[in-house]
Design a protein around this motif. Structure first.
Motif, PDB file in Angstrom:
ATOM      1  N   GLY A  71      54.461  35.959  91.909  1.00 52.36           N
ATOM      2  CA  GLY A  71      55.068  34.813  92.576  1.00 52.36           C
ATOM      3  C   GLY A  71      54.884  34.830  94.075  1.00 52.36           C
ATOM      4  O   GLY A  71      54.607  33.796  94.699  1.00 52.36           O
ATOM      5  N   VAL A  72      54.997  36.014  94.684  1.00 52.73           N
ATOM      6  CA  VAL A  72      54.859  36.110  96.137  1.00 52.73           C
ATOM      7  C   VAL A  72      53.433  35.795  96.576  1.00 52.73           C
ATOM      8  O   VAL A  72      53.218  35.144  97.599  1.00 52.73           O
ATOM      9  N   THR A  73      52.448  36.223  95.816  1.00 54.14           N
ATOM     10  CA  THR A  73      51.045  36.038  96.211  1.00 54.14           C
ATOM     11  C   THR A  73      50.463  34.706  95.760  1.00 54.14           C
ATOM     12  O   THR A  73      49.288  34.443  96.005  1.00 54.14           O
ATOM     13  N   GLY A  74      51.244  33.865  95.101  1.00 60.19           N
ATOM     14  CA  GLY A  74      50.774  32.528  94.779  1.00 60.19           C
ATOM     15  C   GLY A  74      49.935  32.415  93.535  1.00 60.19           C
ATOM     16  O   GLY A  74      49.058  31.555  93.451  1.00 60.19           O
ATOM     17  N   PHE A  75      50.153  33.287  92.543  1.00 57.15           N
ATOM     18  CA  PHE A  75      49.489  33.180  91.237  1.00 57.15           C
ATOM     19  C   PHE A  75      47.965  33.172  91.367  1.00 57.15           C
ATOM     20  O   PHE A  75      47.273  32.349  90.767  1.00 57.15           O
ATOM     21  N   THR A  76      47.439  34.074  92.191  1.00 62.03           N
ATOM     22  CA  THR A  76      45.986  34.188  92.318  1.00 62.03           C
ATOM     23  C   THR A  76      45.402  34.849  91.076  1.00 62.03           C
ATOM     24  O   THR A  76      46.060  35.669  90.428  1.00 62.03           O
ATOM     25  N   PRO A  77      44.144  34.527  90.718  1.00 60.24           N
ATOM     26  CA  PRO A  77      43.571  35.078  89.474  1.00 60.24           C
ATOM     27  C   PRO A  77      43.515  36.601  89.457  1.00 60.24           C
ATOM     28  O   PRO A  77      43.725  37.223  88.416  1.00 60.24           O
ATOM     29  N   SER A  78      43.220  37.230  90.595  1.00 57.81           N
ATOM     30  CA  SER A  78      43.069  38.687  90.599  1.00 57.81           C
ATOM     31  C   SER A  78      44.370  39.391  90.245  1.00 57.81           C
ATOM     32  O   SER A  78      44.380  40.357  89.476  1.00 57.81           O
ATOM     33  N   VAL A  79      45.501  38.908  90.790  1.00 58.09           N
ATOM     34  CA  VAL A  79      46.780  39.554  90.486  1.00 58.09           C
ATOM     35  C   VAL A  79      47.299  39.119  89.115  1.00 58.09           C
ATOM     36  O   VAL A  79      48.027  39.858  88.448  1.00 58.09           O
ATOM     37  N   LEU A  80      46.907  37.930  88.667  1.00 59.16           N
ATOM     38  CA  LEU A  80      47.313  37.485  87.328  1.00 59.16           C
ATOM     39  C   LEU A  80      46.698  38.368  86.248  1.00 59.16           C
ATOM     40  O   LEU A  80      47.346  38.657  85.237  1.00 59.16           O
ATOM     41  N   ARG A  81      45.446  38.798  86.440  1.00 60.93           N
ATOM     42  CA  ARG A  81      44.810  39.672  85.449  1.00 60.93           C
ATOM     43  C   ARG A  81      45.563  40.986  85.318  1.00 60.93           C
ATOM     44  O   ARG A  81      45.844  41.448  84.209  1.00 60.93           O
ATOM     45  N   ALA A  82      45.865  41.593  86.462  1.00 60.59           N
ATOM     46  CA  ALA A  82      46.572  42.873  86.416  1.00 60.59           C
ATOM     47  C   ALA A  82      47.980  42.715  85.859  1.00 60.59           C
ATOM     48  O   ALA A  82      48.441  43.529  85.053  1.00 60.59           O
ATOM     49  N   ALA A  83      48.676  41.657  86.289  1.00 65.39           N
ATOM     50  CA  ALA A  83      50.030  41.435  85.780  1.00 65.39           C
ATOM     51  C   ALA A  83      50.012  41.133  84.288  1.00 65.39           C
ATOM     52  O   ALA A  83      50.926  41.542  83.552  1.00 65.39           O
ATOM     53  N   GLY A  84      48.981  40.423  83.819  1.00 64.59           N
ATOM     54  CA  GLY A  84      48.875  40.156  82.384  1.00 64.59           C
ATOM     55  C   GLY A  84      48.757  41.435  81.579  1.00 64.59           C
ATOM     56  O   GLY A  84      49.364  41.563  80.502  1.00 64.59           O
ATOM     57  N   ALA A  85      47.994  42.404  82.092  1.00 61.50           N
ATOM     58  CA  ALA A  85      47.900  43.688  81.394  1.00 61.50           C
ATOM     59  C   ALA A  85      49.246  44.409  81.372  1.00 61.50           C
ATOM     60  O   ALA A  85      49.628  45.022  80.368  1.00 61.50           O
ATOM     61  N   VAL A  86      50.007  44.322  82.487  1.00 62.59           N
ATOM     62  CA  VAL A  86      51.331  44.951  82.528  1.00 62.59           C
ATOM     63  C   VAL A  86      52.268  44.293  81.529  1.00 62.59           C
ATOM     64  O   VAL A  86      53.025  44.961  80.807  1.00 62.59           O
ATOM     65  N   TRP A  87      52.242  42.969  81.457  1.00 57.06           N
ATOM     66  CA  TRP A  87      53.128  42.254  80.519  1.00 57.06           C
ATOM     67  C   TRP A  87      52.782  42.569  79.073  1.00 57.06           C
ATOM     68  O   TRP A  87      53.671  42.720  78.229  1.00 57.06           O
ATOM     69  N   LEU A  88      51.487  42.663  78.774  1.00 62.65           N
ATOM     70  CA  LEU A  88      51.092  42.992  77.404  1.00 62.65           C
ATOM     71  C   LEU A  88      51.515  44.417  77.038  1.00 62.65           C
ATOM     72  O   LEU A  88      51.942  44.680  75.912  1.00 62.65           O
ATOM     73  N   SER A  89      51.397  45.346  78.014  1.00 63.01           N
ATOM     74  CA  SER A  89      51.855  46.710  77.754  1.00 63.01           C
ATOM     75  C   SER A  89      53.360  46.747  77.519  1.00 63.01           C
ATOM     76  O   SER A  89      53.850  47.459  76.627  1.00 63.01           O
TER      77      SER A  89
END
Length: 434
Positions: A71-89
């Motif tokens: 949210g702080v970084t504005g939903f950029t694709p690079s951070v969304l990929r990493a966050a998606g892996a964290v959420w799936l884990s």
């Protein structure tokens, strides 16, 4: 995640120091926030690890922290990929599934490319995934080396170490972890850099071991300043966090500017030449495996062969004159490069300027000898640094100006509604119309 305040010189310095990945909020930052910081907030005691409730709590906290950073970084694709892996884990932990970083990363990539399969061809997507895979490989190397060291120590039955020796070993372990992860991430991204004709740095490992520890305090103080700024009553604390983040970021900038001035800071790859080098190294690696050559002999030979091949390729490509277009299809800029010098005929806006900067970095041009602004009514200034400048809108009508540089010679003719540029380079002549 905002990089609009960074100058072209500073961005080039980060590339030369091997720290360009720090400027893109990605898996490294998510790992720092959800791994190191979470480990300090929720210490992993043996009793807590045995119970599944503790793992669920940790997974929930990591998912919340990843959401905060997204949210702080504005939903950029690079951070969304990493966050998606964290959420799936985290989801795997809550449904009683075993944690697997590679599987979570793969599923995150499939989900992100479901809407647009051409996103796989994006260089940011490829570099991000390669860097994450390399980071996981580096973590595995560190984990196995620590296990081997502990087994060896248990066999020898050495006495308990003193306090200062434990601290020294802890510092050495942290340095070893940083070097392993940086080396594996660099090796994983190397094929992408080669295929894309981009640059890499000789000093990536040095920078990783020296200043990557600054990323965590910069991230935490920056987030602290952002969150404390929501409450006006906490303005003094917000000012302290902001000053700390500014000081640490300035230290990182000074390091990047210093290292980028070292000899051979950036290595640039011509795609065809680099592909041949990679095939040569693969062939030598296969022969070493087939002939059962020892790694202590094979690895130095491979490194020496790669260094000689890259150096020879750069020497052979140094005197080639390239005339290329960069930017939009309607109003591209003309970029002429030869070695470390360049000439730019500029048309367009900020996006064209970014494309020109990317092309200059890719070609290894450190200095723009001549910048000719062909626009008749420029709305935004061109901020490219150049030794000499020429603006077509300031020339009187039906006049001619000439300019000499090492890549090319220019002759600019101003007409009533535009200008004509004759370019003489490498024994040939070209014409650009605006």
């Amino acid at each position: 995640g905002d990089r609009s305040g960074l100058s072209a010189q500073l961005r080039s310095a980060y590339r030369g120091a091997g720290l360009s990945h720090v400027l893109v909020v990605s898996g490294m930052h998510v790992s720092i926030l959800c791994g190191d910081v979470l480990g300090r907030l929720l210490p992993s005691r043996k009793k807590r690890l045995r119970g599944y409730t503790g793992r669920r709590v940790r997974a929930l906290f990591s998912a919340v922290l990843a959401l905060l950073l997204v949210g702080v970084t504005g939903f950029t694709p690079s951070v969304l990929r990493a966050a998606g892996a964290v959420w799936l884990s985290a989801l795997g932990v809550w449904v009683y599934g075993p944690t697997d970083a590679l599987t979570s990363l793969g599923v995150a990539g499939v989900l992100m490319t479901a809407g647009n399969s051409c996103a796989v061809c994006d260089v940011g997507f490829q570099l991000s995934f390669a860097a994450v895979v390399g980071t996981l490989a580096g973590g595995a190397v560190v984990r196995r080396s620590q296990e081997a060291w502990e087994k060896q120590r248990a066999k020898k039955k050495r006495p308990r170490l003193r306090f200062w020796k434990r601290k020294a070993l802890g510092l050495a372990g942290s340095l070893w972890e940083t070097v392993c992860i940086s080396a594996c991430a660099s090796m994983a991204t190397f094929p992408v850099l080669v295929l894309r004709g981009m640059s890499t740095s000789l000093y990536a490992l040095v920078s990783g071991a020296a200043v990557l520890w600054l990323v965590e305090p910069i991230l935490l103080t920056g987030l602290g300043a952002a969150l404390l700024g929501l409450a006006p009553a906490l303005a003094p604390a917000q000012q302290v966090c902001s000053c700390c983040a500014e000081f640490l970021a300035e230290v990182l900038n000074r390091w990047a500017l210093w290292v980028s001035g070292w000899p051979g800071a950036q290595i640039y790859f011509d795609t065809a030449c680099a592909a041949l080098i990679c095939l040569l190294l693969l062939g030598l690696g296969w022969l070493a495996y087939h002939w059962r050559v020892r790694p202590r002999v094979a690895l130095p030979c491979l490194v020496l062969t790669a260094a000689l091949a890259i150096g020879l390729g750069n020497v052979l490509n140094r005197e080639i004159v390239r005339v290329e277009l960069a930017g939009s299809r309607n109003a591209p800029a003309v970029v002429i490069t030869r070695g470390e010098s360049a000439v730019v005929l500029f048309r367009g806006g900020s996006s064209t300027q970014q494309a020109v900067e990317t092309l200059l970095t890719r070609r290894g041009a450190r200095e723009v000898e001549m910048l000719v602004d062909l626009r008749m009514n420029p709305r935004t200034p061109c901020t490219l640094e150049a030794r000499e400048r020429m603006a077509a809108d300031e020339m009187p009508r039906y006049t001619t100006r000439r300019a000499h540089s090492s890549p090319a010679e220019l002759e600019v003719l101003r007409v009533q509604n535009g200008c004509i540029v004759r370019i003489s380079a490498a024994g040939r002549q070209f014409v650009a119309l605006s």
